[in-house]
Enzyme design. Structure first.
Site, short mmCIF file in Angstrom:
data_model
loop_
_atom_site.label_atom_id
_atom_site.label_comp_id
_atom_site.label_asym_id
_atom_site.label_seq_id
_atom_site.Cartn_x
_atom_site.Cartn_y
_atom_site.Cartn_z
N ASN A 9 0.88 -1.18 0.00
CA ASN A 9 0.00 0.00 0.00
C ASN A 9 0.91 1.22 0.00
O ASN A 9 1.48 1.57 1.03
CB ASN A 9 -0.89 -0.02 1.26
CG ASN A 9 -1.72 1.24 1.39
OD1 ASN A 9 -1.89 1.99 0.42
ND2 ASN A 9 -2.23 1.49 2.59
N GLU A 98 -6.89 4.87 7.68
CA GLU A 98 -6.65 6.29 7.38
C GLU A 98 -7.86 6.91 6.68
O GLU A 98 -8.17 8.08 6.89
CB GLU A 98 -5.37 6.42 6.52
CG GLU A 98 -4.13 6.14 7.37
CD GLU A 98 -2.95 5.57 6.62
OE1 GLU A 98 -2.91 5.64 5.38
OE2 GLU A 98 -2.05 5.00 7.30
N GLU A 168 -5.77 -4.93 10.50
CA GLU A 168 -4.73 -3.93 10.72
C GLU A 168 -5.02 -3.19 12.02
O GLU A 168 -5.81 -2.23 12.03
CB GLU A 168 -4.72 -2.92 9.57
CG GLU A 168 -4.46 -3.53 8.21
CD GLU A 168 -3.82 -2.53 7.27
OE1 GLU A 168 -2.69 -2.78 6.85
OE2 GLU A 168 -4.42 -1.49 7.00
N GLY A 174 2.19 2.13 10.78
CA GLY A 174 3.16 3.21 10.64
C GLY A 174 3.82 3.64 11.95
O GLY A 174 4.47 4.67 12.01
C1 PEP Z 1 -0.89 0.10 5.90
O1 PEP Z 1 -0.86 1.23 5.48
O2 PEP Z 1 -1.83 -0.64 5.58
C2 PEP Z 1 0.18 -0.35 6.78
C3 PEP Z 1 0.09 -1.54 7.33
O3 PEP Z 1 1.23 0.51 6.97
P1 PEP Z 1 2.64 0.18 7.69
O4 PEP Z 1 3.11 -1.15 7.12
O5 PEP Z 1 3.52 1.31 7.31
O6 PEP Z 1 2.38 0.08 9.15
#
Ligand code: PEP
Length: 251
Positions: A9, A98, A168, A174
């Site tokens: 992503n 997000e 997630e 992040g």
């Molecule tokens: C995401 O944006 O779905 C994500 C998991 O980001 P990161 O791997 O940067 O935590």
């Protein structure tokens, strides 16, 4: 049997030229590899058509990061599922935290996005997950259940069979804070049990459930080794071809 998937992503990163360079590099380093998983890159809308051309002839598939909750018409700045499909992209990320947080995407809006993606033959990668306060209050199961019931458990079993889920935990996205393999496996098993309750064991067994949240080349193997974790949705670590390839190699 369900697929293992590693999906990137890119979020709102990379100019068109930078995105083409990244997709080209990834295609090159995967040319002789035979990944034990499906490989998807999720790019901004403006990259889609070009990146689809760049990765042609490789194992890489392309996803949008969002789609409109309207079919077409006077919605300035929006991009419909039909437009995404016309670029050659096959997947569409829907319900990323997000988008839920910054763009106030509700269960009903997301339900409509999923419906339109499926109606246009795009496979949704539907994201769910709790925020830090919810985890601290031990409410993560209730939150994830409500997110599923609110936006995808209305689907027929046939349509549900076309979607990929991504768990997630928002506190891990992040932040560098990854869920432990035990925490992730526990939640993935719970999600699969909810699917089994709703659609039966076969649909549940066939559903790919990805983990997302600071997944990287150091922790991917430990996460992917669990029976209910079928791969990852990767943000930051998908922006460098070698880092992303190292996660693919975890399978
Ligand atoms: C995401 O944006 O779905 C994500 C998991 O980001 P990161 O791997 O940067 O935590």
């Amino acid at each position: 049997m369900r697929k293992n998937i590693v999906a990137g992503n890119w979020k709102m990163n990379k100019t068109l030229q930078e995105g083409v360079a990244l997709a080209t590099e990834l295609k090159t380093i995967l040319a002789d590899a035979q990944p034990n998983c499906e490989v998807i890159i999720g790019t901004p809308f403006i990259h889609l058509a070009t990146v689809v051309e760049v990765v042609k002839g490789s194992v890489i598939k392309v996803s949008a990061e969002n789609c409109a909750d309207k079919e077409s018409g006077a919605y300035t700045g929006e991009v419909s599922a039909a437009m995404i499909k016309s670029t050659g992209a096959e997947y569409c990320i829907i319900g990323h935290s997000e988008r839920r947080t910054y763009y106030h995407e509700t269960y009903d809006i997301l339900k409509e996005k999923v419906r339109l993606a499926l109606a246009n033959d795009l496979k949704p990668i539907f994201c769910i997950g709790e925020v830090k306060e919810e985890r601290e209050a031990n409410k993560q199961n209730a939150v994830v259940k409500a997110q599923l019931e609110g936006s995808v458990f209305n689907l027929s079993a046939e349509d549900f069979g076309k979607i990929v889920l991504a768990y997630e935990p928002v506190w891990a996205i992040g932040t560098g804070l990854t869920a432990t393999p035990e925490q992730a496996q526990e939640m993935h098993a719970y999600i699969r049990s909810l699917i089994a309750e709703k659609y039966g064991k076969k649909v549940a067994e066939n559903c790919s459930i990805l983990y997302g949240g600071s997944c990287n080349s150091s922790n991917a193997k430990g996460l992917f080794a669990n029976p209910d974790i079928d791969g990852g949705l990767i943000g930051g670590a998908s922006l460098k071809a070698n880092d992303f390839k190292a996660i693919i190699d975890a399978f």
